[in-house]
Design a protein around this motif. Structure first.
Motif, PDB file in Angstrom:
ATOM      1  N   ALA A 254       0.829  -1.207   0.000  1.00  0.00           N
ATOM      2  CA  ALA A 254       0.000   0.000   0.000  1.00  0.00           C
ATOM      3  C   ALA A 254       0.866   1.260   0.000  1.00  0.00           C
ATOM      4  N   TRP A 255       1.969   1.240   0.767  1.00  0.00           N
ATOM      5  CA  TRP A 255       2.841   2.404   0.815  1.00  0.00           C
ATOM      6  C   TRP A 255       3.513   2.644  -0.535  1.00  0.00           C
ATOM      7  N   GLU A 256       3.942   1.576  -1.200  1.00  0.00           N
ATOM      8  CA  GLU A 256       4.588   1.720  -2.504  1.00  0.00           C
ATOM      9  C   GLU A 256       3.595   2.248  -3.534  1.00  0.00           C
ATOM     10  N   GLN A 257       2.369   1.738  -3.492  1.00  0.00           N
ATOM     11  CA  GLN A 257       1.353   2.229  -4.418  1.00  0.00           C
ATOM     12  C   GLN A 257       1.065   3.712  -4.177  1.00  0.00           C
ATOM     13  N   GLN A 258       0.993   4.097  -2.903  1.00  0.00           N
ATOM     14  CA  GLN A 258       0.729   5.497  -2.586  1.00  0.00           C
ATOM     15  C   GLN A 258       1.845   6.396  -3.109  1.00  0.00           C
ATOM     16  N   ARG A 259       3.097   5.972  -2.904  1.00  0.00           N
ATOM     17  CA  ARG A 259       4.219   6.779  -3.398  1.00  0.00           C
ATOM     18  C   ARG A 259       4.191   6.898  -4.915  1.00  0.00           C
ATOM     19  N   GLN A 260       3.885   5.790  -5.563  1.00  0.00           N
ATOM     20  CA  GLN A 260       3.831   5.822  -7.026  1.00  0.00           C
ATOM     21  C   GLN A 260       2.721   6.735  -7.517  1.00  0.00           C
ATOM     22  N   VAL A 261       1.563   6.663  -6.868  1.00  0.00           N
ATOM     23  CA  VAL A 261       0.437   7.503  -7.288  1.00  0.00           C
ATOM     24  C   VAL A 261       0.778   8.979  -7.096  1.00  0.00           C
ATOM     25  N   VAL A 262       1.324   9.323  -5.928  1.00  0.00           N
ATOM     26  CA  VAL A 262       1.664  10.722  -5.666  1.00  0.00           C
ATOM     27  C   VAL A 262       2.724  11.212  -6.644  1.00  0.00           C
ATOM     28  N   SER A 263       3.747  10.382  -6.862  1.00  0.00           N
ATOM     29  CA  SER A 263       4.821  10.791  -7.766  1.00  0.00           C
ATOM     30  C   SER A 263       4.319  10.944  -9.201  1.00  0.00           C
ATOM     31  N   ASN A 264       3.535   9.981  -9.665  1.00  0.00           N
ATOM     32  CA  ASN A 264       3.043  10.028 -11.046  1.00  0.00           C
ATOM     33  C   ASN A 264       2.104  11.211 -11.263  1.00  0.00           C
ATOM     34  N   ILE A 265       1.187  11.386 -10.301  1.00  0.00           N
ATOM     35  CA  ILE A 265       0.243  12.502 -10.464  1.00  0.00           C
ATOM     36  C   ILE A 265       0.978  13.836 -10.456  1.00  0.00           C
ATOM     37  N   SER A 266       1.961  13.968  -9.535  1.00  0.00           N
ATOM     38  CA  SER A 266       2.716  15.225  -9.464  1.00  0.00           C
ATOM     39  C   SER A 266       3.467  15.485 -10.761  1.00  0.00           C
ATOM     40  N   LEU A 273       0.339  22.369 -15.629  1.00  0.00           N
ATOM     41  CA  LEU A 273       0.101  23.512 -14.757  1.00  0.00           C
ATOM     42  C   LEU A 273       1.138  24.608 -14.989  1.00  0.00           C
ATOM     43  N   THR A 274       2.367  24.203 -15.237  1.00  0.00           N
ATOM     44  CA  THR A 274       3.402  25.198 -15.525  1.00  0.00           C
ATOM     45  C   THR A 274       3.079  25.953 -16.808  1.00  0.00           C
ATOM     46  N   ILE A 275       2.594  25.219 -17.816  1.00  0.00           N
ATOM     47  CA  ILE A 275       2.217  25.871 -19.084  1.00  0.00           C
ATOM     48  C   ILE A 275       1.052  26.832 -18.866  1.00  0.00           C
ATOM     49  N   VAL A 276       0.033  26.363 -18.125  1.00  0.00           N
ATOM     50  CA  VAL A 276      -1.123  27.217 -17.853  1.00  0.00           C
ATOM     51  C   VAL A 276      -0.694  28.468 -17.093  1.00  0.00           C
ATOM     52  N   LEU A 277       0.182  28.282 -16.083  1.00  0.00           N
ATOM     53  CA  LEU A 277       0.645  29.419 -15.300  1.00  0.00           C
ATOM     54  C   LEU A 277       1.408  30.410 -16.178  1.00  0.00           C
ATOM     55  N   GLY A 278       2.207  29.886 -17.109  1.00  0.00           N
ATOM     56  CA  GLY A 278       2.939  30.768 -18.011  1.00  0.00           C
ATOM     57  C   GLY A 278       2.017  31.594 -18.887  1.00  0.00           C
ATOM     58  N   TYR A 279       0.960  30.952 -19.437  1.00  0.00           N
ATOM     59  CA  TYR A 279      -0.002  31.685 -20.264  1.00  0.00           C
ATOM     60  C   TYR A 279      -0.734  32.748 -19.442  1.00  0.00           C
ATOM     61  N   THR A 302      -4.215  33.021 -11.702  1.00  0.00           N
ATOM     62  CA  THR A 302      -2.757  32.927 -11.578  1.00  0.00           C
ATOM     63  C   THR A 302      -2.347  32.544 -10.163  1.00  0.00           C
ATOM     64  N   THR A 303      -3.002  33.156  -9.184  1.00  0.00           N
ATOM     65  CA  THR A 303      -2.681  32.840  -7.792  1.00  0.00           C
ATOM     66  C   THR A 303      -2.965  31.374  -7.478  1.00  0.00           C
ATOM     67  N   GLU A 304      -4.117  30.881  -7.927  1.00  0.00           N
ATOM     68  CA  GLU A 304      -4.465  29.482  -7.672  1.00  0.00           C
ATOM     69  C   GLU A 304      -3.504  28.538  -8.390  1.00  0.00           C
ATOM     70  N   ALA A 305      -3.105  28.910  -9.618  1.00  0.00           N
ATOM     71  CA  ALA A 305      -2.166  28.077 -10.359  1.00  0.00           C
ATOM     72  C   ALA A 305      -0.797  28.034  -9.667  1.00  0.00           C
ATOM     73  N   GLU A 306      -0.363  29.176  -9.131  1.00  0.00           N
ATOM     74  CA  GLU A 306       0.899  29.208  -8.407  1.00  0.00           C
ATOM     75  C   GLU A 306       0.838  28.321  -7.156  1.00  0.00           C
ATOM     76  N   ALA A 308      -1.148  25.723  -6.711  1.00  0.00           N
ATOM     77  CA  ALA A 308      -1.182  24.331  -7.150  1.00  0.00           C
ATOM     78  C   ALA A 308       0.203  23.859  -7.574  1.00  0.00           C
ATOM     79  N   THR A 309       0.960  24.728  -8.246  1.00  0.00           N
ATOM     80  CA  THR A 309       2.317  24.369  -8.655  1.00  0.00           C
ATOM     81  C   THR A 309       3.214  24.135  -7.444  1.00  0.00           C
ATOM     82  N   ARG A 310       3.103  25.024  -6.438  1.00  0.00           N
ATOM     83  CA  ARG A 310       3.905  24.834  -5.220  1.00  0.00           C
ATOM     84  C   ARG A 310       3.507  23.553  -4.501  1.00  0.00           C
ATOM     85  N   LEU A 311       2.192  23.264  -4.489  1.00  0.00           N
ATOM     86  CA  LEU A 311       1.739  22.026  -3.852  1.00  0.00           C
ATOM     87  C   LEU A 311       2.316  20.802  -4.548  1.00  0.00           C
ATOM     88  N   LEU A 312       2.289  20.796  -5.878  1.00  0.00           N
ATOM     89  CA  LEU A 312       2.849  19.664  -6.626  1.00  0.00           C
ATOM     90  C   LEU A 312       4.350  19.535  -6.379  1.00  0.00           C
TER      91      LEU A 312
END
Length: 486
Positions: A254-266, A273-279, A302-306, A308-312
């Motif tokens: 379960a821990w390995e799956q969680q790490r993989q999911v978090v890493s892949n999603i990030s 998100l970086t592209i959207v923030l740039g636009y 822009t604030t929300e995108a920033e 979200a980017t910091r969270l990722l």
């Protein structure tokens, strides 16, 4: 690899003497049963021996008391009454027995030759109710006496009172000494049995202690490798160990799956998100033809995108730390320079007063150095300052102070904000944990800043602690090994 943990002697003693532990409870219960059993045997043996001793002497006194009037009758036919009494006393006397006869007016008619009358005159015969009927044992001072007092009737004539007193103090003392020796033997047997049983119980509980030590030493990185091997343990303990190992396997998966999911999603979300923030930032720079409503909407997006980017980015950093891929570039860092730099940067971006102070004993600040990753230490310190700014009033300064010992250097981040309750202080470094959900949403927090700061500081062999009181503020302390200068 699973870390081996060795408990100090004092902690082992507390564990074995802990009244809530199974070993201590079993030992105490068995010891109590042994003490009760052996005490009962010793008490019963003492009682039986005392009864035998008393019965032997009381039978002797009773026999002499019943025989005494008959002998007086025989001697009185040949001799005067007083001489007959003395002759009878001489005839029936035995070792330790005192006999004397008093007339009804209290006059002493006859007595044993070795009688110490002053010792027996102190006896309050009136208080010894029932003594005349049969001989009984009484304690008079430090002595144990078998006493008898009865009427002396010869030829139908009441001559007065017959007194018999047999001193059994020495026999009683010998009996007490024998009982004490028996009690000592019982105590020694109890101590030996308790020690032997305690060692046996301790050996029987070793498999459970191993399970407890392993459960306390396992970290997220050890889940896939930690396994408990108890081949020689009892069947019930082996079954528990097998269940424990299966649980570890499920947790590792379960821990390995969680790490993989978090890493892949990030990873997957960071690029779009970086592209959207740039636009969005590009549109804001060219907002001359936009209405106020459109500019406000773009600013919010822009604030929300920033955020979200910091969270990722935070999630990626934590995923790297969990996977062991976070590396630190260690170098010699002058803490005063780094703290001053971070304070100036934080003061510029937060519009808050950031004060820097040092210990009065720190004469040369440039000598206070640590071996650390400069970027990681700055980021951890920025997270603590950001937390202090969010949870304190705008007119209150945030204070950074440097402290030190011979082996450690400390950076303290203090505020005069709302403070943290004692119940929350143990959880504020957990991921996504927020003390005040409403305030965290208002300030844009996600509950990862303190967790990342803790991960970064501990990755450099340091520690981070908090001291806080509600309504008075909080002080976070970063402790790092001090670099020794030669």
């Amino acid at each position: 690899m699973l870390r081996q943990q060795f408990l100090p002697v004092a902690q082992l003693q507390r564990q074995y003497l802990d009244p809530t532990s199974l070993q201590c409870r079993l030992t105490l219960e068995i010891a109590a049963l042994l003490i009760l059993s052996l005490s009962g045997i010793a008490g019963w043996t003492h009682w039986q021996m005392q009864q035998i001793l008393i019965a032997t002497h009381t039978q002797q006194v009773a026999y002499i008391a019943s025989r005494f009037p008959q002998d007086v009758e025989l001697y009185s036919e040949m001799l005067p009454m007083e001489r007959g009494l003395e002759k009878t006393i001489e005839n029936v006397s035995v070792s330790g027995l005192m006999i004397w006869v008093r007339a009804r007016d209290g006059q002493l008619l006859a007595q044993s030759p070795s009688l110490q009358s002053e010792k027996f005159d102190r006896i309050d015969w009136q208080s010894l109710r029932g003594v005349p009927r049969k001989p009984q044992v009484y304690q008079v001072g430090n002595q144990h006496l078998i006493l008898y007092m009865g009427a002396l009737i010869v030829h139908g004539q009441d001559l007065g009172k017959l007194y018999l007193a047999k001193d059994v103090t020495q026999d009683q003392r010998q009996l007490m000494m024998a009982t004490q020796r028996l009690g000592g033997v019982c105590l020694g047997v109890t101590v030996v049995m308790v020690v032997v049983l305690s060692l046996r119980i301790q050996r029987s509980l070793q498999p459970l202690q191993k399970m407890s030590q392993m459960a306390g030493a396992i970290s997220a990185a050890d889940l896939s490798q930690a396994r408990l091997q108890l081949q020689n343990a009892p069947r019930e303990v082996r079954e528990l160990a097998q269940t424990f190992n299966r649980m570890l396997s499920r947790l590792a998966d379960a821990w390995e799956q969680q790490r993989q999911v978090v890493s892949n999603i990030s990873h997957e979300l960071r690029t779009p998100l970086t592209i959207v923030l740039g636009y969005l930032q590009s549109l804001l720079r060219r907002s001359a033809n936009l209405s106020d409503y459109q500019r406000e909407a773009l600013t919010t997006a822009t604030t929300e995108a920033e955020q979200a980017t910091r969270l990722l980015q935070d999630l990626l950093d934590l995923a790297r730390a969990d996977s062991g891929y976070m590396h630190f570039h260690r170098e010699s860092v002058v803490l005063m320079d780094l703290v001053t730099e971070v304070a100036a940067m934080a003061e510029q971006f937060s519009d808050r007063a950031i004060q820097v102070s040092t210990s009065e004993t720190l004469i040369a600040p440039e000598t206070l150095k640590v071996s650390a990753d400069r970027h990681a230490l700055k980021r951890g310190l920025v997270n603590l300052i950001d937390n202090a700014v969010k949870y304190s009033a705008a007119d209150q300064p945030v204070v950074l102070s440097l402290q030190f010992t011979e082996t450690q250097a400390m950076i303290q981040v203090g505020d005069r904000g709302v403070g943290i309750s004692l119940a929350d202080q143990s959880r504020i470094f957990d991921r996504f944990y927020r003390v005040d959900e409403a305030r965290s949403r208002a300030t844009g927090g996600h509950g990862l800043g303190l967790a990342i700061a803790k991960t970064l500081i501990e990755g450099m062999e340091g520690s981070i602690t908090v001291r806080s009181r509600l309504g008075e503020g909080s002080t976070f302390t970063i402790t790092l090994p001090r670099e020794v200068t030669i």
